[in-house]
Scaffold this motif. Structure first.
Motif, PDB file in Angstrom:
ATOM      1  N   MET A  22      -3.881  -4.787  10.712  1.00  0.00           N
ATOM      2  CA  MET A  22      -3.583  -3.558  10.740  1.00  0.00           C
ATOM      3  C   MET A  22      -5.019  -3.055  11.643  1.00  0.00           C
ATOM      4  SD  MET A  22      -1.309  -2.626   8.611  1.00  0.00           S
ATOM      5  CE  MET A  22      -1.656  -0.831   8.335  1.00  0.00           C
TER       6      MET A  22
ATOM      7  N   PRO B  87       0.446  -4.383   3.681  1.00  0.00           N
ATOM      8  CA  PRO B  87       0.827  -3.024   4.156  1.00  0.00           C
ATOM      9  C   PRO B  87       2.118  -2.444   3.532  1.00  0.00           C
ATOM     10  CG  PRO B  87       0.255  -4.665   5.943  1.00  0.00           C
ATOM     11  CD  PRO B  87       0.444  -5.184   4.692  1.00  0.00           C
TER      12      PRO B  87
ATOM     13  N   VAL C 172       5.446  -0.591   7.725  1.00  0.00           N
ATOM     14  CA  VAL C 172       4.799  -1.577   8.790  1.00  0.00           C
ATOM     15  C   VAL C 172       5.647  -3.073   8.474  1.00  0.00           C
ATOM     16  CG1 VAL C 172       2.653  -2.893   8.908  1.00  0.00           C
ATOM     17  CG2 VAL C 172       2.512  -0.416   8.272  1.00  0.00           C
TER      18      VAL C 172
ATOM     19  N   HIS D 165       0.818  -1.027   0.105  1.00  0.00           N
ATOM     20  CA  HIS D 165       0.045   0.012  -0.025  1.00  0.00           C
ATOM     21  C   HIS D 165       0.886   1.173  -0.058  1.00  0.00           C
ATOM     22  CE1 HIS D 165      -3.584  -2.434   1.841  1.00  0.00           C
ATOM     23  NE2 HIS D 165      -3.308  -2.836   0.656  1.00  0.00           N
TER      24      HIS D 165
END
Length: 413
Positions: free
Chosen positions: A413, A351, A355, A151
């Motif tokens: 998350m 992620p 992360v 992401h």
């Protein structure tokens, strides 16, 4: 056997498209044809069974190189490869992605609202706060990486755009190799490099054996920097729509555990491996699950996606020692918006890179170090094929005594 010793360094569009090949050295190939390299470019080219000099090949066996023209696909190079049963459309212009597979009347792909193969020239990956990747997103197998994947977001003051750059970098070198048994191998080199930054080279080989329902991908990622280590991520975003994806389609595999990415996914986690009809999620909605696979006695993980009646499907095999994470993206939107699921083996989960670094999943290549990734995809065209693939998975589960994956109660998350 027909062999031509001289290598043709350039073919212009006006010249004949008869293949010019030479015996390969240092491997099992009898023919090699360079399509793209330094000062070498073949725009259109075809090789059929008769051109190979090999006997007993299917009539549909062959290779076709084309350069697309017009609109956003202008300048895109494609290489279509057929082993007589399975056909793959490889796109060197987009990091050696595979646009689709075809076997008989079965096409492995999905219906994206983004039409055509968009040339990277027309795509700014940093558009829309790092979501520019979505402006060209379609096709079956899209590589994500290599310096980063996942992401979009900030990492030490630098924007990490969605899923990285590798799928939008044209291959610097592309060649065709044919083995004595008729196996076709397409090799490519994709370089992701910037001054004073990453210096990564992806060497890929895509192969199809005659009459097989399988396609194999062997990638080697190399840190070409002689004095600096380099973080990396790789994810193989394999996307499926109709006819495999429908209400009641199922995902099976050697799964150790599954964790929902967020609260939306967690609300339906007990149905994470079963699919709903188009329009199940609101516009823009999706669900994402992070799966840890386990390997069988040969070191391979197995994943099978099949339709509701178990008549067609695709199996994926890969090594968890190379790709320890499996992301399952369920985008059960209306068909016009893209009804699709992604079955995505990777080195990390989706992620942002910050992360994954904190979670200890981010890999690092030492100077001149390489990492290999091996995957095999098999298309199943009838009930017997699907049953055989299912039994292979069940046998691995029995050996491991792991019949169902453990469900992790919290979200990633």
């Amino acid at each position: 056997m027909h062999r031509i010793q001289k290598v043709l360094q350039h073919i212009s569009p006006s010249e004949p498209t008869k293949p010019t090949v030479r015996p390969a050295r240092g491997d099992q190939a009898i023919y090699r044809k360079i399509l793209t390299s330094s000062n070498v470019y073949v725009e259109n080219w075809t090789m059929g069974p008769k051109d190979s000099g090999l006997e007993g090949l299917p009539k549909s066996w062959g290779i076709t190189k084309k350069r697309l023209k017009g609109g956003l696909q202008d300048g895109v190079d494609t290489v279509e490869v057929s082993n007589g049963v399975l056909t793959a459309l490889i796109v060197p212009t987009k990091g050696m992605n595979i646009q689709h597979l075809r076997m008989g009347n079965i096409t492995i792909n999905w219906n994206s609202p983004v039409k055509g193969i968009v040339h990277p020239f027309f795509n700014n990956l940093e558009d829309n706060n790092g979501l520019g990747w979505l402006y060209s997103f379609n096709g079956w197998m899209v590589r994500c990486g290599a310096e980063w994947s996942g992401h979009p977001g900030d990492d030490n003051g630098r924007l990490m755009s969605l899923h990285g750059k590798i799928a939008h970098i044209p291959a610097s070198h592309v060649e065709v190799l044919v083995e004595s048994d008729g196996t076709i191998r397409i090799k490519g080199i994709v370089r992701e490099v910037w001054f004073k930054g990453a210096n990564l080279e992806l060497q890929t080989e895509i192969s199809l054996a005659p009459g097989s329902r399988s396609i194999s991908i062997t990638d080697t990622l190399i840190n070409k920097c002689p004095n600096k280590s380099q973080e990396f991520q790789m994810l193989y975003h394999a996307n499926y729509g109709k006819p495999i994806l429908q209400k009641g389609s199922r995902l099976k595999g050697t799964f150790q555990s599954v964790q929902a990415f967020n609260k939306e996914a967690l609300s339906d986690i007990h149905n994470w491996d079963v699919y709903e009809k188009p329009g199940f999620v609101p516009p823009g909605g999706e669900r994402l699950y992070c799966v840890t696979p386990f390997a069988d006695n040969t070191g391979m993980a197995h994943v099978l996606l099949h339709d509701a009646k178990g008549r067609i499907g695709v199996s994926t095999k890969f090594r968890p020692s190379q790709l320890p994470c499996l992301s399952v993206w369920k985008n059960e939107d209306v068909e016009a918006n893209g009804y699709v699921t992604g079955i995505e083996p990777g080195t990390t989960f989706p992620p942002n890179r910050t992360v994954e670094r904190k979670a200890g999943r981010l890999g690092t290549l030492l100077p001149n170090q390489s990492r290999k990734f091996e995957l095999e995809f098999t298309v199943h065209g009838n009930e017997n094929h699907v049953k055989a693939a299912t039994e292979c998975i069940e046998e691995a589960k029995r050996t491991r005594s792991q019949y169902k994956p453990s469900i992790i109660a919290n979200t990633l998350m």
